[in-house]
Design a protein around this motif. Structure first.
Motif, PDB file in Angstrom:
ATOM      1  N   MET A  72       0.840  -1.192   0.000  1.00 18.25           N
ATOM      2  CA  MET A  72       0.000   0.000   0.000  1.00 18.25           C
ATOM      3  C   MET A  72       0.885   1.256   0.000  1.00 18.25           C
ATOM      4  O   MET A  72       2.045   1.199   0.384  1.00 18.25           O
ATOM      5  N   ASN A  73       0.308   2.389  -0.405  1.00 16.73           N
ATOM      6  CA  ASN A  73       1.076   3.632  -0.405  1.00 16.73           C
ATOM      7  C   ASN A  73       1.557   3.977   1.009  1.00 16.73           C
ATOM      8  O   ASN A  73       0.767   3.958   1.951  1.00 16.73           O
ATOM      9  N   GLY A  74       2.840   4.322   1.131  1.00 18.24           N
ATOM     10  CA  GLY A  74       3.426   4.591   2.436  1.00 18.24           C
ATOM     11  C   GLY A  74       3.210   6.015   2.925  1.00 18.24           C
ATOM     12  O   GLY A  74       2.448   6.782   2.335  1.00 18.24           O
ATOM     13  N   GLY A  75       3.915   6.363   3.996  1.00 21.07           N
ATOM     14  CA  GLY A  75       3.863   7.713   4.546  1.00 21.07           C
ATOM     15  C   GLY A  75       2.539   8.038   5.212  1.00 21.07           C
ATOM     16  O   GLY A  75       1.693   7.170   5.447  1.00 21.07           O
ATOM     17  N   ASN A  76       2.368   9.334   5.526  1.00 21.12           N
ATOM     18  CA  ASN A  76       1.128   9.800   6.146  1.00 21.12           C
ATOM     19  C   ASN A  76       0.495  10.912   5.324  1.00 21.12           C
ATOM     20  O   ASN A  76      -0.331  11.668   5.814  1.00 21.12           O
ATOM     21  N   GLY A  77       0.922  11.023   4.059  1.00 21.07           N
ATOM     22  CA  GLY A  77       0.486  12.145   3.235  1.00 21.07           C
ATOM     23  C   GLY A  77      -0.871  11.933   2.576  1.00 21.07           C
ATOM     24  O   GLY A  77      -1.578  10.958   2.841  1.00 21.07           O
ATOM     25  N   HIS A  78      -1.201  12.876   1.677  1.00 23.58           N
ATOM     26  CA  HIS A  78      -2.506  12.933   1.014  1.00 23.58           C
ATOM     27  C   HIS A  78      -2.876  11.625   0.327  1.00 23.58           C
ATOM     28  O   HIS A  78      -4.051  11.227   0.329  1.00 23.58           O
ATOM     29  N   TYR A  79      -1.894  10.975  -0.280  1.00 28.31           N
ATOM     30  CA  TYR A  79      -2.188   9.767  -1.057  1.00 28.31           C
ATOM     31  C   TYR A  79      -1.881   8.476  -0.289  1.00 28.31           C
ATOM     32  O   TYR A  79      -1.877   7.393  -0.851  1.00 28.31           O
ATOM     33  N   SER A  80      -1.572   8.594   1.019  1.00 29.38           N
ATOM     34  CA  SER A  80      -1.131   7.424   1.779  1.00 29.38           C
ATOM     35  C   SER A  80      -2.279   6.481   2.104  1.00 29.38           C
ATOM     36  O   SER A  80      -3.447   6.890   2.207  1.00 29.38           O
ATOM     37  N   TYR A  81      -1.917   5.217   2.296  1.00 27.96           N
ATOM     38  CA  TYR A  81      -2.891   4.242   2.778  1.00 27.96           C
ATOM     39  C   TYR A  81      -3.350   4.623   4.184  1.00 27.96           C
ATOM     40  O   TYR A  81      -4.530   4.521   4.517  1.00 27.96           O
ATOM     41  N   ALA A  82      -2.401   5.105   5.007  1.00 31.95           N
ATOM     42  CA  ALA A  82      -2.730   5.450   6.392  1.00 31.95           C
ATOM     43  C   ALA A  82      -3.886   6.457   6.445  1.00 31.95           C
ATOM     44  O   ALA A  82      -4.775   6.357   7.288  1.00 31.95           O
ATOM     45  N   LEU A  83      -3.895   7.420   5.529  1.00 29.22           N
ATOM     46  CA  LEU A  83      -4.951   8.439   5.522  1.00 29.22           C
ATOM     47  C   LEU A  83      -6.180   8.021   4.721  1.00 29.22           C
ATOM     48  O   LEU A  83      -7.220   8.659   4.839  1.00 29.22           O
ATOM     49  N   ASN A  84      -6.060   7.010   3.893  1.00 28.13           N
ATOM     50  CA  ASN A  84      -7.163   6.674   2.992  1.00 28.13           C
ATOM     51  C   ASN A  84      -7.650   5.242   3.183  1.00 28.13           C
ATOM     52  O   ASN A  84      -7.900   4.524   2.219  1.00 28.13           O
ATOM     53  N   SER A  85      -7.753   4.838   4.434  1.00 26.06           N
ATOM     54  CA  SER A  85      -8.207   3.480   4.685  1.00 26.06           C
ATOM     55  C   SER A  85      -9.324   3.468   5.725  1.00 26.06           C
ATOM     56  O   SER A  85      -9.441   2.537   6.507  1.00 26.06           O
ATOM     57  N   SER A  86     -10.157   4.531   5.731  1.00 26.25           N
ATOM     58  CA  SER A  86     -11.231   4.598   6.721  1.00 26.25           C
ATOM     59  C   SER A  86     -12.220   3.452   6.515  1.00 26.25           C
ATOM     60  O   SER A  86     -12.755   2.914   7.488  1.00 26.25           O
ATOM     61  N   TYR A  87     -12.431   3.048   5.261  1.00 26.22           N
ATOM     62  CA  TYR A  87     -13.340   1.924   5.023  1.00 26.22           C
ATOM     63  C   TYR A  87     -12.796   0.659   5.678  1.00 26.22           C
ATOM     64  O   TYR A  87     -13.491  -0.034   6.422  1.00 26.22           O
ATOM     65  N   GLN A  88     -11.500   0.373   5.432  1.00 18.84           N
ATOM     66  CA  GLN A  88     -10.888  -0.828   6.016  1.00 18.84           C
ATOM     67  C   GLN A  88     -10.924  -0.780   7.549  1.00 18.84           C
ATOM     68  O   GLN A  88     -11.113  -1.794   8.211  1.00 18.84           O
ATOM     69  N   LYS A  89     -10.712   0.450   8.093  1.00 16.86           N
ATOM     70  CA  LYS A  89     -10.738   0.572   9.554  1.00 16.86           C
ATOM     71  C   LYS A  89     -12.104   0.179  10.105  1.00 16.86           C
ATOM     72  O   LYS A  89     -12.199  -0.477  11.140  1.00 16.86           O
ATOM     73  N   GLY A  90     -13.171   0.597   9.399  1.00 15.74           N
ATOM     74  CA  GLY A  90     -14.521   0.235   9.824  1.00 15.74           C
ATOM     75  C   GLY A  90     -14.693  -1.275   9.839  1.00 15.74           C
ATOM     76  O   GLY A  90     -15.260  -1.847  10.774  1.00 15.74           O
TER      77      GLY A  90
END
Lengths: 375, 375
Positions: free
Chosen positions: B15-33
């Motif tokens: 998955m995309n790394g880091g904590n930026g705009h395109y990162s998995y960390a910031l764009n995985s709210s669905y998976q978190k649910g």
């Protein structure tokens, strides 16, 4: 509070990551030479000190775990562990019984969480025979692994890094105030004493943590950069280069390129013990017996680092994180290391290379059986 | 040979790394649910399935190792393991004897070596009560850990990633040739069959590796994104969005922005099994008993991803590595996901959100005691 935060700089101590021009991976040829020498010493010491049957029987499954504390990046760490595994496999053959199960190994790579583990993992050999790799991110001055789960530990050119800058050398009212110097090489005895005491506390913390993590009779191999017991004036040392780096920062402060206060509050948390001191510090611990301390002299640092630029790149690879953490955007790092190269070219390191001698201590420790330290 | 290399794309799947705009960390709210829901199911399933006395007695030291296979970045992985540890500690209290030793835990975080472990380590909670963290980089379709060293395994939203694109769908002479489609959602049965067979092989490889790594009676909790047994035409699925992404690539090929041949050789190695198929695939293994398969329906993906841009960011975070690996510099990734946003806005996902239902299967497996699979 702000000072307190600044002193807890472990996060900034990791070596430069990646594989680029300024990376530790590309600028650690000197350390690699030290490690090659250490490997020969491990090969020699291992058969005499290890009781493999005991180690492998300490677990219901025949797993031997080998950790490198302070692995940084590059292939050096995994190659060292592979050497140890090969050496152990050679020892097993004569004792292996037909019914004995197959030994497995786990290589555990430790460094600070800010170390460039991405680069380390990318460079791992794709074929790994008989061993598995795990990483344990965190400070080796504290616990990292479950109790009694580790059989062999290794640490090369890492234990001279202190967990923090000793508090008193930043205190203007203390006799240990270190002024605009960034290291202790030409500092008052109080400064050296503060560094030395911190080294003692850190080594104790390292050994106490390992004592809990290691099985009885587990072994630690450590390579610790140090100083000769007596440093003659005619000799230059690792500390001399840090002094040189400090003088570049002072020049930059005079030129208004960095603030004087920032230079005064900057100190490099590295300590090079003498053999006697290292022996005393380790001797104070209750958990490990010293099986060997061997002094190696490396008079050829100027061969591995044959130009002022290569010396400058080495010091940049190990200290850039620390410098940027402390000075922030204010510091033009290219400017600093350009100045360093110019000064280094005129320093004894290149003018009198034969007088430049670095020392490392190769130490073998054996974990006492747990009953022996229960009282 | 070149094709062979392209199919072994595991390195590009992170998955995309880091904590930026395109990162998995910031764009995985669905998976978190999905994971929050899974945690509730683990809390419910754990007391009924775990024999803690047995697990902790399987080692001379009371260490329980818990691994997450496919941890990616962000806090989700360690939070899931913390939940499992808290749940285990609650279970211990009633059974703990006064003389019992203190249990320790080790959290093992696995993902591909190309995963952004640097970001993962930086985000770890600084205070870690009673557990140690280790990372095991590598493909979970192979061995990662020593034999019989793992007690609990967990894998969420990861096992639908295949180890490779099935070979035959890239072969123009095969009936399974997938043309310019990048996924199987509207492909001939032969393509779906090739994906399905690859999923079967990969799940078998995963379970065989875990079977060796886990102790007898060890548990696996897995959350696998899937499809309903029958997909009605009125329903959209995860596959529909991949189809949409594929159509954007076809548009770009028509506009000359990428080569047609590259689009034809690009396929996303993701498979969503039905419950029946998952049950059959797992049922074929000799090492684990199925203790539970529970279907969860998540009809609210459009709530977590309420704008075409957020949907686009999710698909970018999970597929950018793969796309750049395949297309290289030729592909303007911003252009692709801009097109995707525009098409998504007019797609059933937003026009008929009530018909968009994603499915996950929550599976609990228990390792048979080793004697049971020795014959």
């Amino acid at each position: 509070m702000d000072d307190e935060r600044k002193m807890s700089i472990t996060g900034a101590m990791a070596m430069n990551g990646g594989n680029g021009h300024y990376s530790y991976a590309l600028n650690s040829s000197y350390q690699k030479g030290v490690i090659v020498a250490a490997m020969d010493m491990i090969k020699e010491a291992l058969p005499a000190t290890v009781d493999l049957n005991h180690l492998s029987s300490s677990s219901p499954n025949p797993i031997i775990r080998i950790a490198d504390f302070g692995c940084s990046t590059g292939l050096t760490s995994i190659q060292a562990i592979e050497t140890i595994i090969r050496c152990l496999l050679d020892l097993i053959k004569p004792v292996e019984q037909p019914q004995s199960r197959t030994l497995e190994f786990q290589a555990i790579l430790n460094d600070l969480p800010t170390n460039d583990f991405n680069t380390l993992f990318a460079d791992l050999p794709p074929e790994r025979r008989r061993y598995y790799v795990a990483a344990a991110p965190g400070s080796f001055h504290g616990r990292l692994l479950p109790s009694a789960s580790l059989h062999l530990a290794y640490s090369s050119c890492a234990l001279h890094w202190l967990s923090r800058v000793p508090q008193e050398i930043l205190d203007k009212s203390s006799r240990a105030w270190n002024g605009e110097r960034i290291h202790y090489a030409s500092s008052p005895a109080e400064v050296v004493g503060a560094y030395s005491a911190q080294f003692g506390r850190d080594m104790e913390a390292f050994l106490s943590a390992r004592a809990e993590e290691m099985v009885g009779e587990g072994l630690i191999f450590m390579v610790v950069p140090g100083e000769p017991d007596l440093v003659h004036d005619s000799r230059t040392t690792m500390g001399s280069e840090l002094e040189l780096l400090g003088s570049c920062l002072v020049d930059m402060a005079k030129a208004g390129a960095v603030s004087k206060a920032k230079v005064e509050s900057f100190n490099v948390p590295i300590y090079f013990p003498s053999r006697k001191e290292l022996q005393q510090v380790i001797g104070r611990n209750r958990f490990f017996d010293i099986r060997k301390i061997q002094t190696s002299s490396h008079p050829k640092m100027h061969v591995a680092l044959s130009t002022p630029e290569s010396l400058s790149l080495l010091y940049r690879a190990v200290s850039e994180g620390l410098l940027l953490h402390h000075f922030g955007d204010e510091l033009i790092i290219d400017d600093l290391f350009h100045r360093f190269s110019l000064k280094a070219a005129k320093s004894p390191f290149f003018l009198k290379p034969e007088s430049h001698e670095t020392i490392t201590f190769f130490v073998v420790l054996k974990r006492k059986k747990s009953e022996e330290n229960m009282q």
